[in-house]
Design a protein around this motif. Structure first.
Motif, mmCIF file in Angstrom:
data_model
loop_
_atom_site.group_PDB
_atom_site.id
_atom_site.type_symbol
_atom_site.label_atom_id
_atom_site.label_comp_id
_atom_site.label_asym_id
_atom_site.label_seq_id
_atom_site.Cartn_x
_atom_site.Cartn_y
_atom_site.Cartn_z
ATOM 1 N N GLU A 1 0.827 -1.211 0.000
ATOM 2 C CA GLU A 1 0.000 0.000 0.000
ATOM 3 C C GLU A 1 0.862 1.262 0.000
ATOM 4 O OE1 GLU A 1 -4.089 -1.076 2.334
ATOM 5 O OE2 GLU A 1 -2.244 -1.096 3.520
ATOM 6 N N SER B 1 3.313 12.409 3.313
ATOM 7 C CA SER B 1 2.057 12.957 2.793
ATOM 8 C C SER B 1 1.273 13.801 3.788
ATOM 9 C CB SER B 1 1.149 11.809 2.348
ATOM 10 O OG SER B 1 0.670 11.105 3.487
ATOM 11 N N GLN C 1 -2.249 9.354 -4.185
ATOM 12 C CA GLN C 1 -1.268 8.979 -5.196
ATOM 13 C C GLN C 1 -0.193 10.048 -5.240
ATOM 14 O OE1 GLN C 1 -1.034 6.007 -7.012
ATOM 15 N NE2 GLN C 1 0.972 6.939 -7.264
ATOM 16 N N PRO D 1 -3.179 5.182 3.498
ATOM 17 C CA PRO D 1 -2.719 5.054 2.105
ATOM 18 C C PRO D 1 -3.838 5.352 1.109
ATOM 19 C CG PRO D 1 -3.164 2.896 3.009
ATOM 20 C CD PRO D 1 -3.395 3.889 4.124
ATOM 21 N N ASN D 2 -4.312 6.590 1.119
ATOM 22 C CA ASN D 2 -5.451 6.953 0.277
ATOM 23 C C ASN D 2 -5.104 8.084 -0.692
ATOM 24 O OD1 ASN D 2 -5.158 8.926 2.164
ATOM 25 N ND2 ASN D 2 -7.270 8.977 2.804
ATOM 26 N N THR E 1 2.162 15.809 -2.176
ATOM 27 C CA THR E 1 2.617 14.437 -1.879
ATOM 28 C C THR E 1 3.754 14.012 -2.813
ATOM 29 O OG1 THR E 1 0.775 13.445 -3.113
ATOM 30 C CG2 THR E 1 0.527 13.621 -0.738
ATOM 31 N N GLU F 1 2.671 1.693 -3.388
ATOM 32 C CA GLU F 1 1.762 2.165 -4.433
ATOM 33 C C GLU F 1 1.392 3.637 -4.268
ATOM 34 O OE1 GLU F 1 -1.439 -0.665 -4.324
ATOM 35 O OE2 GLU F 1 -0.307 -2.139 -5.489
ATOM 36 N N CYS F 2 1.579 4.186 -3.095
ATOM 37 C CA CYS F 2 1.276 5.610 -2.874
ATOM 38 C C CYS F 2 2.323 6.528 -3.489
ATOM 39 C CB CYS F 2 1.175 5.902 -1.375
ATOM 40 S SG CYS F 2 -0.316 5.282 -0.611
ATOM 41 N N LEU G 1 4.094 7.170 5.913
ATOM 42 C CA LEU G 1 3.051 7.898 5.189
ATOM 43 C C LEU G 1 2.878 9.311 5.742
ATOM 44 C CD1 LEU G 1 0.305 5.164 4.739
ATOM 45 C CD2 LEU G 1 1.728 6.175 2.959
#
Length: 155
Positions: A25, A90, A98, A95-96, A120, A28-29, A86
């Motif tokens: 997760e 961010s 991109q 993990p929401n 981000t 992929e962010c 995270l």
């Protein structure tokens, strides 16, 4: 909102409950961006991406920690978790989003990475701080960057 939660209690509990974040997760962010890099720079950037992914795996296994001494004087150890990574990259522990991993030429051999939590984006300078040495050294340097970040330091 409350009526919707009452209508779907299992889904509501699942969406509001804390759950551990996984390596996949977090990976992929942050999508690596190799735009406008020369082939030599691309190789260096790929090395950083590889080491960053190894760092995330170590964090997931709870292998990255740092000791500190709070005001009371008793040494404590803080184990880094993927939510911390995270938060650093961010501003969110979830993990929401991109985001991106970007790379730039370093104007100094010791320049540290920069983070833009609004856009981000984590930008790694292509310098010896992140390229020199083995993956373990990279992990130690990145751990130091995260814990020494203004506003994110150890308690």
């Amino acid at each position: 909102m409350f009526d919707l939660m009452k209508s779907f209690p299992e889904e509501a509990i699942a969406s509001l409950s804390h759950r551990p974040v996984t390596y996949i997760e977090v990976k992929e962010c942050f999508t690596p961006k190799f735009d406008s890099l020369t082939s030599c720079e691309r190789q260096k950037a790929a090395e950083i991406v590889f080491k960053f992914n190894q760092f995330l795996k170590k964090v997931e296994k709870e292998e990255m920690s740092s000791s500190y001494v709070p005001i009371d004087g008793t040494e404590e150890t803080k184990v880094l978790n993927l939510g911390d990574v995270l938060q650093f990259g961010s501003g969110s522990r979830f993990p929401n989003f991109q985001g991106e991993l970007r790379f730039c030429q370093a104007d100094s051999p010791n320049r540290r990475l920069t983070v833009n939590t609004c856009a981000t984006i984590i930008t790694f300078p292509l310098n010896n701080r992140y390229l020199h040495g083995k993956t373990q050294k990279f992990c130690e340097v990145l751990l130091e960057d995260i814990y020494n970040n203004l506003g994110f330091g150890l308690p």
